[in-house]
Design a protein around this motif. Structure first.
Motif, PDB file in Angstrom:
ATOM      1  N   LEU A   2       6.028   9.043   3.771  1.00 38.97           N
ATOM      2  CA  LEU A   2       5.011   9.884   4.371  1.00 38.97           C
ATOM      3  C   LEU A   2       3.632   9.475   3.877  1.00 38.97           C
ATOM      4  O   LEU A   2       3.469   9.016   2.745  1.00 38.97           O
ATOM      5  CB  LEU A   2       5.280  11.348   4.020  1.00 38.97           C
ATOM      6  CG  LEU A   2       6.626  11.898   4.503  1.00 38.97           C
ATOM      7  CD1 LEU A   2       6.962  13.192   3.789  1.00 38.97           C
ATOM      8  CD2 LEU A   2       6.607  12.107   6.010  1.00 38.97           C
ATOM      9  N   GLY A   3       2.632   9.631   4.754  1.00 34.03           N
ATOM     10  CA  GLY A   3       1.256   9.342   4.354  1.00 34.03           C
ATOM     11  C   GLY A   3       0.758   7.959   4.703  1.00 34.03           C
ATOM     12  O   GLY A   3      -0.412   7.656   4.454  1.00 34.03           O
ATOM     13  N   GLN A   4       1.627   7.123   5.277  1.00 34.84           N
ATOM     14  CA  GLN A   4       1.207   5.768   5.645  1.00 34.84           C
ATOM     15  C   GLN A   4       1.842   5.338   6.960  1.00 34.84           C
ATOM     16  O   GLN A   4       3.036   5.575   7.181  1.00 34.84           O
ATOM     17  CB  GLN A   4       1.614   4.757   4.565  1.00 34.84           C
ATOM     18  CG  GLN A   4       0.891   4.904   3.244  1.00 34.84           C
ATOM     19  CD  GLN A   4       1.350   3.862   2.239  1.00 34.84           C
ATOM     20  OE1 GLN A   4       2.394   3.227   2.404  1.00 34.84           O
ATOM     21  NE2 GLN A   4       0.574   3.668   1.178  1.00 34.84           N
ATOM     22  N   ALA A   5       1.053   4.703   7.807  1.00 35.40           N
ATOM     23  CA  ALA A   5       1.557   4.047   9.009  1.00 35.40           C
ATOM     24  C   ALA A   5       1.414   2.545   8.835  1.00 35.40           C
ATOM     25  O   ALA A   5       0.484   2.081   8.163  1.00 35.40           O
ATOM     26  CB  ALA A   5       0.774   4.506  10.242  1.00 35.40           C
ATOM     27  N   THR A   6       2.355   1.776   9.400  1.00 35.90           N
ATOM     28  CA  THR A   6       2.250   0.307   9.371  1.00 35.90           C
ATOM     29  C   THR A   6       2.374  -0.232  10.783  1.00 35.90           C
ATOM     30  O   THR A   6       2.869   0.452  11.686  1.00 35.90           O
ATOM     31  CB  THR A   6       3.344  -0.333   8.487  1.00 35.90           C
ATOM     32  OG1 THR A   6       4.617  -0.205   9.147  1.00 35.90           O
ATOM     33  CG2 THR A   6       3.409   0.337   7.117  1.00 35.90           C
ATOM     34  N   ASN A   7       1.953  -1.468  10.976  1.00 34.19           N
ATOM     35  CA  ASN A   7       1.994  -2.030  12.325  1.00 34.19           C
ATOM     36  C   ASN A   7       3.407  -2.398  12.769  1.00 34.19           C
ATOM     37  O   ASN A   7       3.639  -2.643  13.955  1.00 34.19           O
ATOM     38  CB  ASN A   7       1.069  -3.244  12.438  1.00 34.19           C
ATOM     39  CG  ASN A   7       1.452  -4.377  11.504  1.00 34.19           C
ATOM     40  OD1 ASN A   7       2.226  -4.188  10.558  1.00 34.19           O
ATOM     41  ND2 ASN A   7       0.910  -5.559  11.755  1.00 34.19           N
ATOM     42  N   THR A   8       4.361  -2.417  11.839  1.00 32.40           N
ATOM     43  CA  THR A   8       5.759  -2.683  12.199  1.00 32.40           C
ATOM     44  C   THR A   8       6.614  -1.423  12.108  1.00 32.40           C
ATOM     45  O   THR A   8       7.801  -1.451  12.429  1.00 32.40           O
ATOM     46  CB  THR A   8       6.367  -3.744  11.257  1.00 32.40           C
ATOM     47  OG1 THR A   8       6.284  -3.258   9.910  1.00 32.40           O
ATOM     48  CG2 THR A   8       5.663  -5.081  11.390  1.00 32.40           C
ATOM     49  N   ASP A   9       6.029  -0.329  11.643  1.00 33.68           N
ATOM     50  CA  ASP A   9       6.721   0.955  11.456  1.00 33.68           C
ATOM     51  C   ASP A   9       7.766   0.891  10.348  1.00 33.68           C
ATOM     52  O   ASP A   9       8.647   1.748  10.269  1.00 33.68           O
ATOM     53  CB  ASP A   9       7.352   1.465  12.771  1.00 33.68           C
ATOM     54  CG  ASP A   9       6.316   1.625  13.876  1.00 33.68           C
ATOM     55  OD1 ASP A   9       5.247   2.167  13.574  1.00 33.68           O
ATOM     56  OD2 ASP A   9       6.574   1.195  15.013  1.00 33.68           O
ATOM     57  N   ASP A  10       7.684  -0.150   9.513  1.00 29.32           N
ATOM     58  CA  ASP A  10       8.533  -0.241   8.324  1.00 29.32           C
ATOM     59  C   ASP A  10       7.752  -0.927   7.209  1.00 29.32           C
ATOM     60  O   ASP A  10       6.540  -1.157   7.339  1.00 29.32           O
ATOM     61  CB  ASP A  10       9.862  -0.958   8.620  1.00 29.32           C
ATOM     62  CG  ASP A  10       9.676  -2.409   9.065  1.00 29.32           C
ATOM     63  OD1 ASP A  10       8.552  -2.961   8.923  1.00 29.32           O
ATOM     64  OD2 ASP A  10      10.652  -3.008   9.557  1.00 29.32           O
ATOM     65  N   THR A  11       8.411  -1.276   6.117  1.00 30.50           N
ATOM     66  CA  THR A  11       7.715  -1.845   4.963  1.00 30.50           C
ATOM     67  C   THR A  11       7.294  -3.297   5.154  1.00 30.50           C
ATOM     68  O   THR A  11       6.550  -3.839   4.326  1.00 30.50           O
ATOM     69  CB  THR A  11       8.600  -1.754   3.702  1.00 30.50           C
ATOM     70  OG1 THR A  11       9.830  -2.461   3.935  1.00 30.50           O
ATOM     71  CG2 THR A  11       8.916  -0.313   3.358  1.00 30.50           C
ATOM     72  N   GLU A  12       7.774  -3.941   6.216  1.00 31.50           N
ATOM     73  CA  GLU A  12       7.453  -5.347   6.430  1.00 31.50           C
ATOM     74  C   GLU A  12       6.039  -5.563   6.936  1.00 31.50           C
ATOM     75  O   GLU A  12       5.514  -6.673   6.858  1.00 31.50           O
ATOM     76  CB  GLU A  12       8.445  -5.955   7.438  1.00 31.50           C
ATOM     77  CG  GLU A  12       9.892  -6.003   6.959  1.00 31.50           C
ATOM     78  CD  GLU A  12      10.059  -6.885   5.750  1.00 31.50           C
ATOM     79  OE1 GLU A  12       9.916  -8.108   5.872  1.00 31.50           O
ATOM     80  OE2 GLU A  12      10.315  -6.340   4.650  1.00 31.50           O
ATOM     81  N   GLY A  13       5.426  -4.501   7.469  1.00 26.43           N
ATOM     82  CA  GLY A  13       4.123  -4.658   8.091  1.00 26.43           C
ATOM     83  C   GLY A  13       2.946  -4.301   7.202  1.00 26.43           C
ATOM     84  O   GLY A  13       3.090  -3.977   6.017  1.00 26.43           O
ATOM     85  N   GLU A  14       1.774  -4.350   7.809  1.00 27.13           N
ATOM     86  CA  GLU A  14       0.528  -4.013   7.116  1.00 27.13           C
ATOM     87  C   GLU A  14       0.203  -2.545   7.354  1.00 27.13           C
ATOM     88  O   GLU A  14       0.440  -2.007   8.437  1.00 27.13           O
ATOM     89  CB  GLU A  14      -0.605  -4.895   7.644  1.00 27.13           C
ATOM     90  CG  GLU A  14      -0.391  -6.382   7.437  1.00 27.13           C
ATOM     91  CD  GLU A  14      -1.498  -7.209   8.079  1.00 27.13           C
ATOM     92  OE1 GLU A  14      -2.404  -6.602   8.708  1.00 27.13           O
ATOM     93  OE2 GLU A  14      -1.455  -8.444   7.952  1.00 27.13           O
ATOM     94  N   ILE A  15      -0.346  -1.894   6.335  1.00 29.85           N
ATOM     95  CA  ILE A  15      -0.739  -0.494   6.460  1.00 29.85           C
ATOM     96  C   ILE A  15      -1.924  -0.388   7.417  1.00 29.85           C
ATOM     97  O   ILE A  15      -2.937  -1.089   7.269  1.00 29.85           O
ATOM     98  CB  ILE A  15      -1.101   0.094   5.081  1.00 29.85           C
ATOM     99  CG1 ILE A  15       0.137   0.106   4.183  1.00 29.85           C
ATOM    100  CG2 ILE A  15      -1.666   1.506   5.228  1.00 29.85           C
ATOM    101  CD1 ILE A  15      -0.150   0.532   2.754  1.00 29.85           C
ATOM    102  N   THR A  16      -1.788   0.481   8.411  1.00 32.27           N
ATOM    103  CA  THR A  16      -2.831   0.639   9.429  1.00 32.27           C
ATOM    104  C   THR A  16      -3.535   1.988   9.343  1.00 32.27           C
ATOM    105  O   THR A  16      -4.610   2.159   9.926  1.00 32.27           O
ATOM    106  CB  THR A  16      -2.235   0.478  10.835  1.00 32.27           C
ATOM    107  OG1 THR A  16      -1.170   1.429  11.011  1.00 32.27           O
ATOM    108  CG2 THR A  16      -1.683  -0.933  11.030  1.00 32.27           C
ATOM    109  N   ALA A  17      -2.919   2.967   8.671  1.00 32.79           N
ATOM    110  CA  ALA A  17      -3.540   4.284   8.536  1.00 32.79           C
ATOM    111  C   ALA A  17      -2.921   5.002   7.347  1.00 32.79           C
ATOM    112  O   ALA A  17      -1.757   4.768   7.011  1.00 32.79           O
ATOM    113  CB  ALA A  17      -3.344   5.109   9.806  1.00 32.79           C
TER     114      ALA A  17
END
Length: 305
Positions: free
Chosen positions: A81-96
Motif C-alpha cells: 500500500l502507498g505506492q503505484a508502479t508502472n508494472t503494478d508489481d515490484t519489477e517496475g518503477e514507482i510512479t506515485a
C-alpha cells in the motif's frame, strides 16, 4: 517434409510448484527435458516472479489444456500500500506515492466492489495483444496504451492478514483471464492510497492443487527416471469438470476416426452438453453429446488400458 520431433510419446499432467524468477515457458522446457517428452505445454501463464501451481500438459494431455485455462483458479497475494508502479508489481518503477494507509475495515469494505462480475483493465505490462503486438513489448518502449476493459468473474476476494500498515495479504478465487496485478492497482485507487503486488502465489487451478505438485529440485533429482514418470497424472485429470460417457467398442472406433460414436448416456448429460468419452479405462474423445452419440471436437490417440 516436416522434421520429426525427437522424444518419447508420453502423455499426462505434471503439476509443478513454480519458483520465483523463472518463466512459465522455462518450466515447461525443463519438464519436457526431464521426461524426454515430444510435446509439452502449460495451462495458464504465471509471471516470472510469481510462484505456485503450474499445470504442465504432456503429449495427448495438451488437448485438454483449454479446460484448465478456462477453469476457476485461486491466488494468495501480498500488496504494498502507498505506492503505484508502472508494472503494478515490484519489477517496475514507482510512479506515485501516498502517505495514506487504510484500516482493515476500509480494505474489507472496498473489496466488496471487486466481487462478482467486474470489468478489469489488464496491466500495461501484460501479454494482451494491441494491434497484433504484445502490450508489454510496447510498454517497454515507453508507450502508454488504452487497453480495453474485460469481464472477469471474481468468486471471492478476502483480506487474510495485515502484517503491517504498508502491506495486506489477500486471497482471490476467480475465473479465466484475471490479473492479480490489476486487482492490486485498482484496489489502491479505490482506497485512495495506490498499491502494487509484492508477492503472488497460485494455490489451485480447476482440479489441480499444490498437494500433488513437484518442485524444480525434485524434477532435477528424478529427471529421466521412472520415479518422475510415476508422478504423472492421467490425461483425463484435465477433464474432471466434464461428464464422462462410456463408449461402445464400435463407438470408440468411430470416435478415434473423428466420427460421431455411440455412447451410454449418463443421467446428468443433456443434448448439446460438452462431455468426454472413454473406452476400457482410457479417454477416447471430447465433444458434444447428441442423441446417444458423442460428436468429437478432440480425439485422443491413446492405447486402451
Amino acid at each position: 517434409m516436416a522434421r520429426k520431433r525427437k522424444g518419447r510419446d508420453i502423455s499426462g499432467w505434471l503439476i509443478v510448484d513454480k519458483p520465483a524468477g523463472m518463466t512459465s515457458t522455462a518450466v515447461v522446457n525443463k519438464v519436457r527435458w526431464a521426461l524426454e517428452a515430444k510435446k509439452a505445454g502449460h495451462a495458464g501463464t504465471l509471471d516470472p516472479e510469481a510462484t505456485g501451481l503450474l499445470a504442465v500438459a504432456l503429449g495427448e494431455a495438451t488437448k485438454t489444456v483449454p479446460y484448465i485455462t478456462d477453469a476457476t483458479k485461486a491466488y494468495a497475494f501480498t500488496i504494498r500500500l502507498g505506492q503505484a508502479t508502472n508494472t503494478d508489481d515490484t519489477e517496475g518503477e514507482i510512479t506515485a506515492q501516498s502517505d495514506l494507509r487504510p484500516t482493515d475495515d476500509e480494505i474489507k469494505e472496498a473489496l466488496h466492489g471487486f466481487v462478482g462480475e467486474i470489468m478489469q483493465v489488464p496491466p500495461q505490462f501484460s501479454a494482451v495483444k494491441i494491434d497484433g503486438e504484445r502490450a508489454y513489448k510496447r510498454a517497454r518502449d515507453g508507450e502508454e496504451m488504452d487497453i480495453a476493459a474485460r469481464r472477469l468473474w471474481v468468486e471471492e476476494l478476502v483480506l487474510t492478514d495485515r502484517p503491517d500498515a504498508d502491506t495486506a495479504v489477500l486471497e482471490m478465487t476467480c475465473g479465466k483471464g484475471g490479473y492479480v496485478r490489476s486487482i492490486a492497482r485498482d484496489l489502491g485507487k479505490t482506497l485512495g492510497c495506490h498499491a502494487h503486488v509484492l508477492t503472488l502465489r497460485r494455490l489451485w487451478s480447476g482440479p489441480f492443487d499444490l498437494e500433488n505438485a513437484v518442485t524444480l529440485e525434485q524434477i532435477d533429482a528424478e529427471a529421466r527416471t521412472p520415479d518422475l514418470d510415476a508422478r504423472l497424472l492421467p490425461v483425463e485429470a484435465g477433464l474432471t469438470d466434464l461428464p464422462e460417457l462410456k463408449a461402445t467398442a464400435e463407438g470408440a472406433t468411430r470416435l478415434r476416426n473423428g466420427n460421431p460414436g455411440m455412447v451410454f448416456a449418463a443421467g446428468d448429460v443433456e443434448y448439446g452438453d460438452e462431455a468426454w468419452a472413454s473406452h476400457e479405462g482410457r479417454p477416447v474423445a471430447v465433444g458434444r453429446y447428441k442423441a446417444g452419440e458423442l460428436h468429437p471436437a478432440r480425439v485422443f490417440n491413446l492405447p486402451d488400458a
